[in-house]
Design a protein around this motif. Structure first.
Motif, short mmCIF file in Angstrom:
data_model
loop_
_atom_site.label_atom_id
_atom_site.label_comp_id
_atom_site.label_asym_id
_atom_site.label_seq_id
_atom_site.Cartn_x
_atom_site.Cartn_y
_atom_site.Cartn_z
N LEU A 128 -6.16 0.00 -1.37
CA LEU A 128 -6.72 1.35 -1.25
C LEU A 128 -8.23 1.28 -1.07
O LEU A 128 -8.81 2.04 -0.29
N GLY B 63 -1.69 7.44 -8.73
CA GLY B 63 -2.73 8.30 -9.27
C GLY B 63 -4.10 7.94 -8.71
O GLY B 63 -4.99 8.76 -8.64
N ASN B 64 -4.26 6.66 -8.30
CA ASN B 64 -5.45 6.23 -7.58
C ASN B 64 -6.76 6.51 -8.28
O ASN B 64 -7.77 6.82 -7.64
N ILE B 65 -6.77 6.44 -9.60
CA ILE B 65 -8.00 6.67 -10.35
C ILE B 65 -8.81 5.37 -10.39
O ILE B 65 -8.31 4.34 -10.83
N PRO B 66 -10.08 5.43 -9.88
CA PRO B 66 -10.89 4.21 -9.86
C PRO B 66 -10.96 3.54 -11.23
O PRO B 66 -11.05 4.23 -12.25
N GLU C 84 -6.40 2.03 -9.36
CA GLU C 84 -6.79 1.92 -7.96
C GLU C 84 -6.51 0.49 -7.49
O GLU C 84 -7.07 -0.45 -8.03
N TYR D 253 0.83 -1.20 0.00
CA TYR D 253 0.00 0.00 0.00
C TYR D 253 0.87 1.26 0.00
O TYR D 253 0.77 2.10 -0.88
N VAL E 208 -8.90 0.71 2.48
CA VAL E 208 -8.74 1.93 3.28
C VAL E 208 -9.96 2.84 3.08
O VAL E 208 -10.48 3.42 4.03
N ILE E 209 -10.44 2.96 1.85
CA ILE E 209 -11.60 3.82 1.58
C ILE E 209 -12.82 3.31 2.35
O ILE E 209 -13.57 4.09 2.95
N ARG E 210 -13.01 1.99 2.37
CA ARG E 210 -14.12 1.41 3.15
C ARG E 210 -13.97 1.77 4.63
O ARG E 210 -14.95 2.11 5.30
N LEU E 211 -12.76 1.66 5.14
CA LEU E 211 -12.54 1.97 6.56
C LEU E 211 -12.88 3.43 6.86
O LEU E 211 -13.46 3.75 7.89
N GLU E 212 -12.51 4.32 5.91
CA GLU E 212 -12.79 5.74 6.12
C GLU E 212 -14.29 5.98 6.21
O GLU E 212 -14.73 6.96 6.79
N ILE F 295 0.49 4.11 -3.28
CA ILE F 295 -0.49 5.20 -3.37
C ILE F 295 0.13 6.52 -3.80
O ILE F 295 -0.55 7.37 -4.35
#
Lengths: 268, 345
Positions: free
Chosen positions: A222, A211-214, A218, A203, A225-229, A207
């Protein structure tokens, strides 16, 4: 009871504390979501795409590392040159470096205005903030695994074998494929497996350069992590379990392949 | 190691252990205390100065001294999650009320009406979202409508992981609602077009600042006003400039005492005084110096206040009926962000 003595007890206890109990907790958390919910999430396009990116690039990176790791290990074992020990030590640096530092350094190098990125930009090649950037990060962190597993096997091999092959009239290519590679193949496979396993869950370094573009760049960690947020612990655990299962199947397959190789080659 | 050598080793370390223990005993007897402020990314510099000023003022007036205030920084959402999962924060100073609502709702460590306990919605300072562009504004970006022009690259963090990015998203939405007379289809088209112009989605505000300012990616960076000023100072005013859109959102980063934690630690008086200090003339002056908009600008240095141009600022309550509604509608699972982020370009 034979086979169920002290040793067995120690193994089960240690394995439970370190591996099985945390994994059980993960599975339990994932079970907090209903079966339909789990299926819907695990097969949603974004999760599938992230899994494809994570596993695909991890396999590719491990394959690249096999080629370069083998060459580096070969050079370190067979050649003596100025600074060999320093380079030998430098191979382990990706182990020691915090992954975030590696990611930021790679992003600085491969960004369109970075040292390497600026050279590639006129050619229309983009590395930073694309899947190619993810691949570079995964290759970086996985390299030592292949070098370190292959190096001792190569060191044990006697140079006389190659000389004998040459004397018996084998071409250079034949010597490589027929004499050198077979004994190191199991070690190469171990290195491949380790590099792959490390890359799949990576991870920190990714990151910063991805660029982390879905659906494009992605990675699956990640998404976790997004789910956790979003305080969606169950959703995060579901993706975690899916990654775990896929990894387990792949690693099991690789280990079986390796066992078969060892049997056929009659090597330890 | 033999038994004798273990014993010898033990004897050698024993005095050191005793010394350590006595140190703890002494500090306990002097009745000192520590506070932990769990905050979001761009507040480091602000709270460093606030902490020093507050500790000096408190220790001059109270027998029970404050030894230090520890700071923790990170994405607002993950900081809230850390407090929910047990991080022993005395106070939280986060990017948006929704995150403190989550602490109240999920951990029950403070009452649900926490925002009524301090003036101004418990937000001693406000900020807004501005545009940071390259020197000379080569793409001619002056307002929200310019962000969807072809060829304009917009940098914003991912609203799923960054509090600041949620303000960015809602500011764009609020502008579009006005520009398109609340025609929801056109608002959605605008947001989708805007998201198509985003080449990199960083996870936090600081990471996005680096991507824009240091890596040279993108033409416009949607930024906290204070972060934009910091970036100008850090990366040189000769390379970047700030553009103020016609309309933006009034970001109210709120603060709260975590009742459950301060009552367990016995630090309620200090924690409450710490947050009240933010509202004092001294606190407000420090706030303005760090590019946050003070609630009472009359206490701040007029030079600092002059840096805040007047622009139309809509609030989250009037435009979105509060965070309780905006969070699930826009950023929840399957919310507008998930719907409008068109994948696979």
């Amino acid at each position: 009871m034979p086979g169920f003595g002290l040793g067995f007890g120690i193994i089960v206890t240690a394995l439970s504390l370190v591996v099985l109990i945390p994994l059980a907790a993960l599975v339990l958390k994932a079970a907090g979501a209903g079966p339909e919910e789990i299926w819907a999430l695990a097969t949603s396009p974004r999760v599938l795409s992230a899994l494809r990116i994570s596993f695909g690039l991890a396999l590719l990176a491990a394959a690249v590392n096999v080629v370069f790791g083998l060459i580096i290990a070969w050079v370190l074992v067979r050649y003596d040159f100025l600074g060999r020990r320093i380079i030998d030590a430098a191979v382990d640096l990706p182990f020691a470096l915090p992954t975030a530092v590696a990611g930021i350094a790679l992003a600085a190098l491969y960004a369109p205005n970075g040292w390497i990125g600026a050279l590639l930009a006129p050619l229309g090649v983009k590395v930073g903030y694309t899947p190619a950037g993810i691949l570079m990060a995964l290759i970086f962190i996985g390299l030592p695994f292949v070098v370190r597993t292959v190096q001792p096997v190569l060191a044990e091999m006697e140079a006389e074998l190659e000389e004998a092959a040459a004397l018996l009239g084998a071409s250079r290519w034949k010597t490589i494929t027929g004499v050198i590679l077979p004994p190191v193949l199991p070690a190469v496979l171990t290195g491949f497996t380790l590099a792959f396993a490390r890359a799949v869950g990576e991870y920190g370094s990714v990151i910063f350069i991805a660029g982390n573009i879905p659906m494009v760049s992605e990675i699956a960690p990640l998404l976790i992590v997004i789910r956790l947020e979003q305080f969606d612990y169950a959703g995060a655990a579901v993706i975690g379990v899916v990654m775990l299962l896929l990894s387990f199947i792949l690693i099991l397959g690789l280990n079986l392949l390796q066992a078969a190789l060892r049997r056929r080659l009659g090597h330890v | 190691m033999s038994e004798a050598s273990i014993r010898a080793c033990f004897h050698r370390t024993l005095p050191a252990v005793a010394l350590l223990a006595s140190l703890f005993a002494v500090s306990g007897a002097r009745a000192q205390t520590d506070l932990l402020n769990v905050s979001y990314d761009p507040t480091r510099e602000l709270y460093r100065e606030i902490n020093a000023a507050f500790i000096a003022e408190w220790n001059a007036a109270n027998p029970k001294k404050i030894r230090g205030i520890r700071q923790s920084h990170g994405g607002s959402g993950s900081q809230a999650r850390a407090v929910i999962d047990g991080l022993n924060a005395d106070v939280v100073t986060l990017a948006l009320a929704g995150d403190i609502d989550a602490i109240a709702g999920r951990a029950g460590k403070l009452p649900k009406d926490w925002q009524a306990r301090l003036p101004h919605n418990a937000s001693p300072y406000t900020s807004t979202i501005v545009f940071l562009v390259r020197k000379g504004n080569p793409k001619g970006v002056t307002d929200w409508g310019d962000l969807v022009k072809p060829g304009v690259q917009v940098i914003t963090p991912n609203p799923k992981t960054s509090g600041g990015a949620r303000w960015n998203y809602l500011a764009a939405w609020a502008w579009a609602e006005r520009a398109f007379n609340r025609d929801e289809a056109r608002v959605r088209d605008y947001i989708a077009a805007l998201l198509r112009n985003v080449p990199v989605l960083d996870t936090g505000a600081r990471g996005a600042t680096t991507t824009f300012a240091q890596r040279g990616i993108g033409d416009v960076f949607l930024s906290w006003e204070n972060e934009a000023h910091l970036a100008l100072a850090e990366f040189g005013a000769g390379r970047l400039e700030i553009v103020y859109p016609q309309l933006s959102i009034l970001a109210e980063p709120p603060v709260a005492v975590i009742d459950g934690n301060v009552d367990a630690k016995g630090t309620r008086a200090e924690a409450e005084a710490y947050l009240r200090f933010l509202y004092t003339p001294k606190g407000q002056a420090i706030i303005a110096r760090h590019h946050y908009r003070p609630r009472e600008p009359q206490h701040a240095d007029p030079k600092d206040v002059a840096k805040f141009p007047l622009l139309t600022l809509v609030t989250i309550d009037e435009a979105f009926s509060g965070w309780g509604k905006a969070q699930p509608v826009h950023f929840g699972d399957g919310g507008t962000f998930d719907q409008l982020y068109k994948p696979g370009r």
